[in-house]
Every structure is written in C-alpha cells, then in structure tokens.
Design an enzyme around this catalytic site. Structure first.
Site, PDB file in Angstrom:
ATOM      1  N   GLU A 195       0.876  -1.161   0.000  1.00 50.73           N
ATOM      2  CA  GLU A 195       0.000   0.000   0.000  1.00 50.73           C
ATOM      3  C   GLU A 195       0.925   1.225   0.000  1.00 50.73           C
ATOM      4  O   GLU A 195       1.807   1.314   0.854  1.00 50.73           O
ATOM      5  CB  GLU A 195      -0.879  -0.010   1.264  1.00 50.73           C
ATOM      6  CG  GLU A 195      -1.824   1.162   1.250  1.00 50.73           C
ATOM      7  CD  GLU A 195      -2.756   1.234   2.456  1.00 50.73           C
ATOM      8  OE1 GLU A 195      -2.769   0.300   3.275  1.00 50.73           O
ATOM      9  OE2 GLU A 195      -3.458   2.249   2.561  1.00 50.73           O
ATOM     10  N   ARG A 220       5.422 -12.797   9.657  1.00 50.07           N
ATOM     11  CA  ARG A 220       6.058 -11.488   9.487  1.00 50.07           C
ATOM     12  C   ARG A 220       7.457 -11.504  10.050  1.00 50.07           C
ATOM     13  O   ARG A 220       7.743 -12.240  10.989  1.00 50.07           O
ATOM     14  CB  ARG A 220       5.294 -10.431  10.291  1.00 50.07           C
ATOM     15  CG  ARG A 220       4.063  -9.904   9.700  1.00 50.07           C
ATOM     16  CD  ARG A 220       3.445  -8.904  10.667  1.00 50.07           C
ATOM     17  NE  ARG A 220       3.846  -7.542  10.334  1.00 50.07           N
ATOM     18  CZ  ARG A 220       3.227  -6.824   9.396  1.00 50.07           C
ATOM     19  NH1 ARG A 220       2.235  -7.332   8.726  1.00 50.07           N
ATOM     20  NH2 ARG A 220       3.610  -5.586   9.136  1.00 50.07           N
ATOM     21  N   LYS A 223       4.677   0.733   9.307  1.00 46.80           N
ATOM     22  CA  LYS A 223       4.719   2.041   8.647  1.00 46.80           C
ATOM     23  C   LYS A 223       4.140   3.112   9.553  1.00 46.80           C
ATOM     24  O   LYS A 223       4.629   4.230   9.582  1.00 46.80           O
ATOM     25  CB  LYS A 223       3.961   1.978   7.322  1.00 46.80           C
ATOM     26  CG  LYS A 223       4.806   1.415   6.192  1.00 46.80           C
ATOM     27  CD  LYS A 223       4.048   1.384   4.882  1.00 46.80           C
ATOM     28  CE  LYS A 223       3.296   0.104   4.723  1.00 46.80           C
ATOM     29  NZ  LYS A 223       2.503   0.000   3.504  1.00 46.80           N
TER      30      LYS A 223
HETATM   31  P1  ATP Z   1       2.894  -2.003   7.848  1.00 46.55           P
HETATM   32  O1  ATP Z   1       2.199  -2.598   9.030  1.00 46.55           O
HETATM   33  O2  ATP Z   1       4.325  -1.729   8.076  1.00 46.55           O
HETATM   34  O3  ATP Z   1       2.170  -0.833   7.257  1.00 46.55           O
HETATM   35  P2  ATP Z   1       1.679  -3.583   5.882  1.00 46.55           P
HETATM   36  O4  ATP Z   1       1.571  -5.071   5.941  1.00 46.55           O
HETATM   37  O5  ATP Z   1       0.447  -2.808   6.133  1.00 46.55           O
HETATM   38  O6  ATP Z   1       2.875  -3.162   6.771  1.00 46.55           O
HETATM   39  P3  ATP Z   1       1.755  -3.375   3.038  1.00 46.55           P
HETATM   40  O7  ATP Z   1       2.197  -2.238   2.206  1.00 46.55           O
HETATM   41  O8  ATP Z   1       0.337  -3.748   3.041  1.00 46.55           O
HETATM   42  O9  ATP Z   1       2.258  -3.097   4.511  1.00 46.55           O
HETATM   43  O10 ATP Z   1       2.659  -4.651   2.748  1.00 46.55           O
HETATM   44  C1  ATP Z   1       2.994  -5.148   1.483  1.00 46.55           C
HETATM   45  C2  ATP Z   1       3.397  -6.583   1.658  1.00 46.55           C
HETATM   46  O11 ATP Z   1       4.520  -6.699   2.535  1.00 46.55           O
HETATM   47  C3  ATP Z   1       2.270  -7.389   2.273  1.00 46.55           C
HETATM   48  O12 ATP Z   1       2.143  -8.603   1.575  1.00 46.55           O
HETATM   49  C4  ATP Z   1       2.708  -7.599   3.693  1.00 46.55           C
HETATM   50  O13 ATP Z   1       2.186  -8.759   4.219  1.00 46.55           O
HETATM   51  C5  ATP Z   1       4.240  -7.623   3.552  1.00 46.55           C
HETATM   52  N1  ATP Z   1       4.877  -7.232   4.809  1.00 46.55           N
HETATM   53  C6  ATP Z   1       4.688  -6.104   5.518  1.00 46.55           C
HETATM   54  N2  ATP Z   1       5.390  -6.116   6.664  1.00 46.55           N
HETATM   55  C7  ATP Z   1       6.054  -7.299   6.687  1.00 46.55           C
HETATM   56  C8  ATP Z   1       6.946  -7.922   7.617  1.00 46.55           C
HETATM   57  N3  ATP Z   1       7.300  -7.326   8.765  1.00 46.55           N
HETATM   58  N4  ATP Z   1       7.427  -9.151   7.316  1.00 46.55           N
HETATM   59  C9  ATP Z   1       7.080  -9.747   6.160  1.00 46.55           C
HETATM   60  N5  ATP Z   1       6.254  -9.227   5.257  1.00 46.55           N
HETATM   61  C10 ATP Z   1       5.731  -8.007   5.503  1.00 46.55           C
HETATM   62 MG    MG Z   2      -1.233  -2.999   4.879  1.00 46.00          MG
END
Ligand code: ATP
Ligand code: MG
Length: 578
Positions: free
Chosen positions: A41, A265, A275
């Site tokens: 995102e 994760r 984020k």
């Molecule tokens: P954040 O909580 O940091 O905003 P998010 O999961 O909302 O992370 P996205 O932009 O939706 O962020 O993530 C893109 C991809 O990266 C998704 O498939 C998500 O599952 C993966 N991802 C995000 N954080 C991690 C992590 N700590 N370890 C592994 N994969 C991750």
């Molecule tokens: Mg997300």
C-alpha cells in the site's frame, strides 16, 4: 527474470511455500505456472519487513521461471501519495528485483465496481445504513454471534439503486456501506457480512475525483489477484482469517481463483517494523527523515550503507516459516552486512578522536608518501570483479594523529597500544616509541612525543624486533576534516515499543557526531562510496558531503557481536545435544 546477483537462492532446504508450489506444479493445478505479486500500500516507505516479502515473492518467481508483479494496493485515498509510489519502485529495484508487470488496484476500480453490482444482482451484497459504530456492535464477538442488520433484506432493486447513488455522490461519508451478505453467525468474524465499499469523498493520488466510493482491501485484493492471473498470493499471517473471504468472493463471482498462503512477518530486535510507527518517528522529528540511517526502512538502510546483497542474504537466512517465530536479532543483519562489506570494501585510514603525536627525531618539513594497498593481501586482496585503483599514496610527516583511545598513560596489562616507553607500529609506516606527553592546565594529555626508528620503514626492522600493537594514523598536516556520524540502535529494548511509549523508549545516543581526521584520499567525498576505516568499521560517504568536506556514516563497526552470540548458541546447542 533475474536478480542483480545473477545467482539463484539456495533451495536445498525448501520452505513450506516452495514445497506447496512443488505440489501444485506436480498436480498441474496452475498448469505449472508460477505468478506472484508484491502488493504494497503506498502509504509509507518500505522497511526491512517488506524486503522479506519482496525476496520471497520475487525469489519464488525467479526460481520457478515464473513472474512477479508489483501491485500498488491503493484503495485508501487519504493515506496514499505518489511520493510513496516512487520510493517503493526505487526500493524494489535497488534490492535487485525486476517486476514483470506494474499494476495499481485503482486501475481496476471500474471492474471492481462491476463485480460489486454482480454480487448485488446475485443477492449476495446489500447497502447498509448502520453507522460504523452500530456495525461494530452488531458484529458480535468471538464467543457471541452477530445480529443481522435491519437493512440486510433490502431488495436487489433497492440495493442497486442505492449503490449507484452512493457512486454518484448523493450520500455523505460514513452514511452507507456496501456489505457482503454471508453469515452473521459465522465463527470467523471476517465472514460476518464484511464491508466491501465505503463512501469517502477524497481525492485519490491517481484517479483524482473520479470516485467517491472506494473498495475495501478484502474486496479489491482477491479480485486484483484474480485479474492478474496470480497463482500464489503470499501474504503475512494477520490475513489468515481473511482467506475464507478471499475464496468466498472469487467463488461467488465464478472467476479465476489464486491460492492465498500466509507466512510469518519479520520482526527484528531494537526497531519497529510498522509504517504507522515509522511515520510517527519521521513526523515527530525523532529522526531526520525516512532515509535517516537509523531507520529500518530500505532507504534508511541504503543510506546507512547496507548493501542490497546483504539484505537479500539476511532474508534468505531468516527463511520463511508458517508460524510466527521469535524476534530476529538485529546482529544477524549486521553480520550479513559485515560479511558482504569485508569482501568488497577498500581499506583506508581515518582517526575519529584525534590526539597529536610529534615525532621528535623526524626531520622537520619532510613528507614521505607511502603507497598503501586498498586491499591488503592478508585481508584477501581485491575482489574478483574490481577494476579500480589498487593502492593510493598516503603522506607521513613529523606530526600525525592517532586515536585518543590508543594511548594510555597507565597501560593495563593487555593494552598493547601506545603508552610511555612503549613501542608500536604505525600501520605501513614506522615503529614509534613514546617518550613524553604534554598536558594542558587541567592536566589532560594534549600531545604525545615519540621517536621513530628509521630502519622500521614499511613496518618491520632488520633485527626482527616485534611490537604487539599496530595503530592506524593520519598525517596531521595533510589531514582532511570530516564529519562522522556514529549510530546506535534506535531503541534500547529488544522488543518494539508501543505507540504510547515510542518516544520515551528512544535511545538518546542513537546518533553521535564527531569531527574526524582522514587521509587525503577521502577528500573527494564521492557520494555512496564504501570504505573500511581500518580498525573502526565500514563507512559510507553520505549525501551531505561536499568536496573537501566529506560526511561519513558508520554502516557497522568491525566488532562482531553476532559471531559471539552464534558461538554461545552453538555451545548451548552442543551442551543440550550432548
Ligand atoms: P505495515 O504494518 O508496516 O504498514 P503492511 O503489511 O500494512 O505493513 P503493506 O504495504 O500492506 O504493509 O505490505 C505489502 C506486503 O509486505 C504485504 O504482503 C505484507 O504482508 C508484507 N509485509 C509487511 N510487513 C512485513 C513484515 N514485517 N514481514 C514480512 N512481510 C511483511
Ligand atoms: Mg497494509
């Protein structure tokens, strides 16, 4: 597809995702096709947790001769910005991966809308007038079933009319939503008539003001995967309960269905990988920006000097697990960085905390230029593909700087550096013996007096006399002044802090700035250059540098705390096994 290292990750021990793809290939489920996607995102900068997902999605595609798309999950107009889109593309490329197709969920808005109408026509979706709070109340809990909304049984015609008027902008934000009609008593709360669309009269960074209703993640994600022909939709564990909805929607719509699989994760000690929390650090000014070298963002790690190859190596070592594992020790990341930099970095000399030595018997006005190898043989020589200069000239004269910490008036037993009456080797130059010290009014040593042995030129003597210490040094008259930024962990604690305590858990020592003296070869300040400062660590020439005023960031020190931890772990493992 390739990655920049040109090598395929080691697949000797397959993780459960690769094992599952093997099964699908064996059964011919997707005709042997492997097509993944990385779906960020664009609401912030990528961090090392995303790197794990990137390495997995792109890595799997590479290994199976498949494809990986980059898809922006841009369904939330108020939090998303073009700046984030650009940074994400740059970061993925920098990590060494090339996407097959670039997509945006927003490109599918019209198609998604069409599918929503299809669900309404099938009697599988309805417009609900309950407020967000009422919807929450009606949802029930883990132990209690939910209640049906009073609007659940609206006719198809009424739903279609209301949904079209939602799109036309007739209703205010939050007044209505479109919900799937599934089961308010489902044991899986996600299945209790999830929201599919909401009204949000907000400007979108790509579609502008064309829309005032936006699809929810659960609705947009599975359909986007389906449209793109994704085979394996890999996501993190928090989406486990959403899988049932993912499958339900695609089955109802009767369209192509990828397989969603969840993995754990990445979490690392001493930092935050969210984020939301990273935005807080930037907005509240605790760091200098998204690319502050203390940040666990890809841009921060890059500015810090962590090579992409080391980050990929780290992700491979951490591996992919089905269940949430322990928090990975930050020192494993540093270990990967050292391993990589040790092979590729030239060795140079800089003094971070200079104290002056006057060599009393060295002729005044004389300067010798020593030819010093960038890649000493004892450290493995130059890397195979290296084409730059192999050595540089380093001046030596009567006045030089050494590290304040390399001198003690009262030398402890195992202190093999300089002390009154002690002889040490100045790296590549001469042996010097301390004869005297000069003090200021407060009694502190401000200058050290030495004599040198002219016969020891190059670092050895005809009589084969041994000295135990070898010190790095910089000629005082030719020294280049540099700002050096030394970093520590952003947070002292292993565990990531909660939002409320973020500020108070910050390590106040996380950035220390010193004025260093460097050898002249470092004057040019070529941004991005990586060097090992002998005995001090690896340093990257920062963007803030200008000619003759270089700024260096310490990437990582030479001290290898990981090797120690690893040893300890090995010892305890052997003890348990024995
Ligand atoms: P954040 O909580 O940091 O905003 P998010 O999961 O909302 O992370 P996205 O932009 O939706 O962020 O993530 C893109 C991809 O990266 C998704 O498939 C998500 O599952 C993966 N991802 C995000 N954080 C991690 C992590 N700590 N370890 C592994 N994969 C991750
Ligand atoms: Mg997300």
């Amino acid at each position: 597809m390739t990655n920049d290292s040109g090598s395929k990750p080691d697949t000797a021990t397959k993780d459960f995702i690769r094992a599952l793809i093997d099964d699908d290939n064996a059964s011919g489920k997707y005709g042997g096709r492997v097509h993944t996607r990385f779906p960020p995102e664009p609401n912030g900068y990528l961090h090392i947790g995303h790197a794990k997902s990137i390495c997995l999605n792109f890595g799997v595609a590479l290994e199976y001769g498949g494809k990986c798309n980059l898809r922006f999950d841009d369904t939330n107009p108020t939090k998303e910005e073009t700046e984030y889109v650009e940074s994400i593309k740059h970061d993925v490329e920098w990590l060494g991966f090339h996407w097959a197709e670039e997509h945006y969920a927003s490109d599918y808005f019209e198609q998604l809308y069409g599918y929503a109408e299809t669900l309404i026509l099938m009697g599988k979706a309805y417009v609900d007038d309950l407020s967000a709070e009422e919807i929450r109340e009606y949802r029930g809990t883990l132990t209690e079933p939910g209640k049906n909304s009073p609007y659940r049984d609206r006719s198809v015609e009424e739903n279609l009319d209301l949904f079209r008027r939602m799109r036309a902008g007739e209703f205010p934000d939050g007044s209505r939503v479109l919900r799937a009609k599934i089961n308010m008593a489902s044991p899986n709360i996600v299945m209790r008539d999830p929201t599919l669309y909401r009204i949000r009269k907000a400007h979108h960074h790509r579609t502008g003001d064309a829309w005032c209703i936006y699809p929810m993640y659960d609705f947009a994600h599975c359909i986007s995967d389906s449209i793109e022909g994704i085979t394996h939709s890999l996501c993190t564990l928090e989406f486990e309960n959403n899988r049932e909805l993912y499958d339900w929607l695609l089955i109802q719509l009767g369209i192509y269905r990828p397989r969603q699989t969840e993995f754990a994760r990445l979490n690392i000690t001493h930092t935050v990988l969210s984020k939301r929390k990273l935005i807080q650090l930037v907005k509240e000014g605790h760091v200098r920006g998204w690319d502050d070298p203390r940040m666990p963002t890809i841009s921060g790690l890059r500015r810090r000097g962590f090579p992409a190859e080391a980050i990929r190596d780290f992700c491979n070592r951490v591996g992919i697990a089905r269940a949430a594992g322990t928090v990975v020790d930050y020192s494993l990341l540093e270990f990967c960085v050292r391993e990589n930099l040790n092979k590729v970095c030239p060795r140079v000399m800089a003094v971070l905390d200079p104290i002056k030595i006057i060599i009393e018997n060295y002729p005044e006005g004389q300067v010798e230029w020593f030819d010093m190898p960038y890649f000493p043989e004892e450290a493995g020589g130059a890397p195979a593909n290296y084409t730059g200069p192999l050595s540089r000239k380093v001046p030596f004269s009567r006045e030089i700087y050494i590290e304040r910490d390399d001198f003690r008036e009262e030398a402890p037993k195992k202190f093999f550096r300089l002390a009154p009456g002690r002889e040490v080797r100045l790296r590549y130059a001469y042996y010097v013996t301390c004869t005297n010290v000069i003090r200021n009014a407060a009694g502190q040593v401000t200058e050290i007096r030495c004599v040198y042995d002219p016969e020891s030129r190059g670092g050895g003597t005809p009589d084969g006399r041994k000295v135990k210490g070898t010190l790095h040094w910089v000629d005082a008259t030719h020294a280049v002044a540099a700002e050096v930024r030394l970093y520590e962990q952003l947070f002292d604690d292993d565990e990531a802090p909660e939002d409320a305590t973020l500020q108070e858990r910050l390590n106040p020592q996380s950035l220390r700035i010193v004025q260093a003296a460097c050898e002249p070869s470092l004057a040019s300040g070529e941004i991005g250059a990586m060097n090992q400062f002998e005995r001090l660590g690896y340093f990257r020439t920062d963007e803030d540098s200008s000619p003759n005023a270089p700024v260096f960031c310490r990437t990582v020190s030479l001290k290898d705390s990981w090797a120690k931890i690893e040893k300890k772990l090995e010892t305890s493992a052997t003890a348990t096994a024995g």
